[in-house]
Motif scaffolding. Structure first.
Motif, PDB file in Angstrom:
ATOM      1  N   ARG A  85      37.264  47.126  37.769  1.00  0.00           N
ATOM      2  CA  ARG A  85      36.296  46.182  38.333  1.00  0.00           C
ATOM      3  C   ARG A  85      36.912  44.828  38.680  1.00  0.00           C
ATOM      4  NH1 ARG A  85      32.483  49.539  39.990  1.00  0.00           N
ATOM      5  NH2 ARG A  85      31.601  50.757  38.304  1.00  0.00           N
ATOM      6  N   ARG A  86      37.779  44.329  37.803  1.00  0.00           N
ATOM      7  CA  ARG A  86      38.437  43.023  37.986  1.00  0.00           C
ATOM      8  C   ARG A  86      39.809  43.084  37.333  1.00  0.00           C
ATOM      9  NH1 ARG A  86      34.017  38.533  38.067  1.00  0.00           N
ATOM     10  NH2 ARG A  86      32.206  39.829  38.442  1.00  0.00           N
ATOM     11  N   PRO A  87      40.708  42.203  37.718  1.00  0.00           N
ATOM     12  CA  PRO A  87      42.025  42.186  37.067  1.00  0.00           C
ATOM     13  C   PRO A  87      41.903  41.888  35.570  1.00  0.00           C
ATOM     14  CG  PRO A  87      42.036  40.832  39.051  1.00  0.00           C
ATOM     15  CD  PRO A  87      40.605  41.204  38.795  1.00  0.00           C
ATOM     16  N   VAL A  88      42.770  42.517  34.791  1.00  0.00           N
ATOM     17  CA  VAL A  88      42.858  42.245  33.362  1.00  0.00           C
ATOM     18  C   VAL A  88      44.025  41.285  33.176  1.00  0.00           C
ATOM     19  CG1 VAL A  88      43.245  43.219  31.064  1.00  0.00           C
ATOM     20  CG2 VAL A  88      41.910  44.512  32.768  1.00  0.00           C
ATOM     21  N   LEU A 129      32.842  51.849  18.851  1.00  0.00           N
ATOM     22  CA  LEU A 129      34.186  51.511  18.405  1.00  0.00           C
ATOM     23  C   LEU A 129      34.676  50.332  19.245  1.00  0.00           C
ATOM     24  CD1 LEU A 129      36.504  52.298  16.492  1.00  0.00           C
ATOM     25  CD2 LEU A 129      37.464  53.603  18.391  1.00  0.00           C
ATOM     26  N   LEU A 130      35.216  49.334  18.581  1.00  0.00           N
ATOM     27  CA  LEU A 130      35.712  48.135  19.258  1.00  0.00           C
ATOM     28  C   LEU A 130      37.199  47.993  18.997  1.00  0.00           C
ATOM     29  CD1 LEU A 130      35.284  45.379  20.728  1.00  0.00           C
ATOM     30  CD2 LEU A 130      34.943  44.398  18.451  1.00  0.00           C
ATOM     31  N   GLY A 131      37.966  47.841  20.065  1.00  0.00           N
ATOM     32  CA  GLY A 131      39.388  47.533  19.966  1.00  0.00           C
ATOM     33  C   GLY A 131      39.619  46.115  20.470  1.00  0.00           C
ATOM     34  N   VAL A 132      40.489  45.383  19.786  1.00  0.00           N
ATOM     35  CA  VAL A 132      40.791  44.005  20.164  1.00  0.00           C
ATOM     36  C   VAL A 132      42.299  43.888  20.337  1.00  0.00           C
ATOM     37  CG1 VAL A 132      40.602  41.574  19.487  1.00  0.00           C
ATOM     38  CG2 VAL A 132      38.818  43.197  18.798  1.00  0.00           C
ATOM     39  N   THR A 133      42.719  43.331  21.477  1.00  0.00           N
ATOM     40  CA  THR A 133      44.143  43.160  21.748  1.00  0.00           C
ATOM     41  C   THR A 133      44.350  42.051  22.774  1.00  0.00           C
ATOM     42  OG1 THR A 133      46.211  44.338  22.171  1.00  0.00           O
ATOM     43  CG2 THR A 133      44.366  44.838  23.631  1.00  0.00           C
ATOM     44  N   CYS A 134      45.615  41.776  23.033  1.00  0.00           N
ATOM     45  CA  CYS A 134      46.017  40.790  24.026  1.00  0.00           C
ATOM     46  C   CYS A 134      47.279  41.312  24.704  1.00  0.00           C
ATOM     47  CB  CYS A 134      46.279  39.451  23.340  1.00  0.00           C
ATOM     48  SG  CYS A 134      46.751  38.129  24.449  1.00  0.00           S
ATOM     49  N   GLY A 135      47.240  41.444  26.028  1.00  0.00           N
ATOM     50  CA  GLY A 135      48.395  41.953  26.754  1.00  0.00           C
ATOM     51  C   GLY A 135      49.554  40.969  26.769  1.00  0.00           C
ATOM     52  N   SER A 158      51.756  44.432  35.760  1.00  0.00           N
ATOM     53  CA  SER A 158      51.997  45.066  37.062  1.00  0.00           C
ATOM     54  C   SER A 158      52.274  43.919  38.025  1.00  0.00           C
ATOM     55  CB  SER A 158      50.801  45.914  37.508  1.00  0.00           C
ATOM     56  OG  SER A 158      49.644  45.116  37.686  1.00  0.00           O
ATOM     57  N   TYR A 159      51.239  43.405  38.681  1.00  0.00           N
ATOM     58  CA  TYR A 159      51.400  42.186  39.473  1.00  0.00           C
ATOM     59  C   TYR A 159      51.482  41.005  38.508  1.00  0.00           C
ATOM     60  CZ  TYR A 159      50.118  45.094  43.425  1.00  0.00           C
ATOM     61  OH  TYR A 159      50.082  46.076  44.371  1.00  0.00           O
ATOM     62  N   PRO A 160      52.039  39.890  38.936  1.00  0.00           N
ATOM     63  CA  PRO A 160      52.182  38.753  38.018  1.00  0.00           C
ATOM     64  C   PRO A 160      50.866  38.393  37.314  1.00  0.00           C
ATOM     65  CG  PRO A 160      53.384  38.327  40.024  1.00  0.00           C
ATOM     66  CD  PRO A 160      52.603  39.598  40.244  1.00  0.00           C
ATOM     67  N   LYS A 161      50.968  38.277  35.998  1.00  0.00           N
ATOM     68  CA  LYS A 161      49.873  37.870  35.118  1.00  0.00           C
ATOM     69  C   LYS A 161      48.718  38.869  35.046  1.00  0.00           C
ATOM     70  CE  LYS A 161      50.949  33.008  35.765  1.00  0.00           C
ATOM     71  NZ  LYS A 161      50.491  31.698  36.148  1.00  0.00           N
ATOM     72  N   ARG A 162      48.952  40.107  35.527  1.00  0.00           N
ATOM     73  CA  ARG A 162      47.911  41.137  35.495  1.00  0.00           C
ATOM     74  C   ARG A 162      48.422  42.377  34.776  1.00  0.00           C
ATOM     75  NH1 ARG A 162      44.906  41.044  41.343  1.00  0.00           N
ATOM     76  NH2 ARG A 162      44.326  38.838  41.257  1.00  0.00           N
ATOM     77  N   MET A 163      47.535  42.981  33.983  1.00  0.00           N
ATOM     78  CA  MET A 163      47.885  44.191  33.245  1.00  0.00           C
ATOM     79  C   MET A 163      47.960  45.381  34.207  1.00  0.00           C
ATOM     80  SD  MET A 163      46.044  45.814  29.866  1.00  0.00           S
ATOM     81  CE  MET A 163      46.511  44.446  28.799  1.00  0.00           C
ATOM     82  N   HIS A 164      48.930  46.261  33.944  1.00  0.00           N
ATOM     83  CA  HIS A 164      49.135  47.469  34.737  1.00  0.00           C
ATOM     84  C   HIS A 164      47.947  48.421  34.559  1.00  0.00           C
ATOM     85  CE1 HIS A 164      50.888  51.295  35.974  1.00  0.00           C
ATOM     86  NE2 HIS A 164      51.802  50.578  36.630  1.00  0.00           N
ATOM     87  N   GLY A 165      47.526  49.075  35.641  1.00  0.00           N
ATOM     88  CA  GLY A 165      46.397  49.998  35.598  1.00  0.00           C
ATOM     89  C   GLY A 165      46.589  51.164  34.652  1.00  0.00           C
TER      90      GLY A 165
END
Length: 173
Positions: free
Chosen positions: A91-94, A38-44, A50-57
Motif C-alpha cells: 500500500r505504501r513504502p515501508v 499476533l503482534l510483531g514489532v521490529t525496525c528495518g 531496496s530503494y534508498p530508505k525503503r524496505m525491500h518487498g
C-alpha cells in the motif's frame, strides 16, 4: 484500541525474521494479544533496503508470512505453519529505521491447513503499509525440529503488558 499481551513468543537464534543471533535479520519480537491476534514489532535496517530508505518487498513479504504463520500457535502451541500460498498488497513504502507493527490472525482453521490475514502498520500504529492473505499446511513442531524442539530458541522477557493500536481488524466471521 488497547490490546492486552497474553503471552510472549520465543525467538530463534538464527531465524531471519525473529533470530536474535542473525546479524542480517529483523530481530522481530512477537506478542500474543487478546482476541487471538499476533503482534510483531521490529525496525528495518539499511541491510533490508531496496530503494534508498525503503524496505525491500521480499522482506515485507517475509514479515507478513512469518507473522500469519506463527498466529496458529496461539491456539495450537505445538503447530507451525508451512506456507503454501501468499498474496501481498503493498500500500505504501515501508521506511527503514522506523518501528513497524505487524499484526496477524487466523481466518480459517481446518484439521490440516489454515488461512490467515496480516497487516503492517507504520510507527503511527494506524497507517497500513502492506497487507496479506496466506494459506498454510499445519506441521507439528517435532516433525520439523525433532524431540529437542526448543534447542536454539529462547524467551526474551520484557515488561510489555499492552499495546495501543489505532487500527482495528474487521473480521468477516
Amino acid at each position: 484500541m488497547i490490546y492486552k499481551v497474553t503471552n510472549k513468543q520465543y525467538n530463534a537464534d538464527d531465524c531471519f525474521v525473529c533470530g536474535t543471533q542473525n546479524d542480517s535479520g529483523l530481530h522481530m519480537h512477537y506478542y500474543e494479544l487478546n482476541q487471538s491476534f499476533l503482534l510483531g514489532v521490529t525496525c528495518g535496517k539499511n541491510s533490508h533496503q531496496s530503494y534508498p530508505k525503503r524496505m525491500h518487498g521480499g522482506i515485507i513479504t517475509a514479515l507478513l508470512d512469518e507473522t500469519i504463520g506463527r498466529a496458529i500457535s496461539i491456539d495450537e502451541p505445538m503447530c507451525w505453519g508451512v506456507t503454501t500460498s501468499i498474496e501481498v498488497k503493498f500500500r505504501r513504502p515501508v521506511s527503514l529505521d522506523e518501528t513497524i507493527y505487524v499484526l496477524g490472525y487466523i481466518t480459517k482453521n481446518r484439521s490440516r491447513t489454515f488461512e490467515g490475514y496480516g497487516v503492517i502498520l507504520a510507527s503511527d500504529k494506524k497507517t497500513v503499509l502492506a497487507e496479506s492473505n496466506a494459506k498454510y499446511l499445519k506441521q507439528d513442531i517435532k516433525d520439523i525440529l525433532g524431540n529437542d524442539h526448543l534447542s536454539g530458541w529462547q524467551l526474551i522477557p520484557d515488561d510489555k503488558k499492552e499495546f495501543e493500536l489505532f487500527y482495528e481488524f474487521i473480521r468477516s466471521e
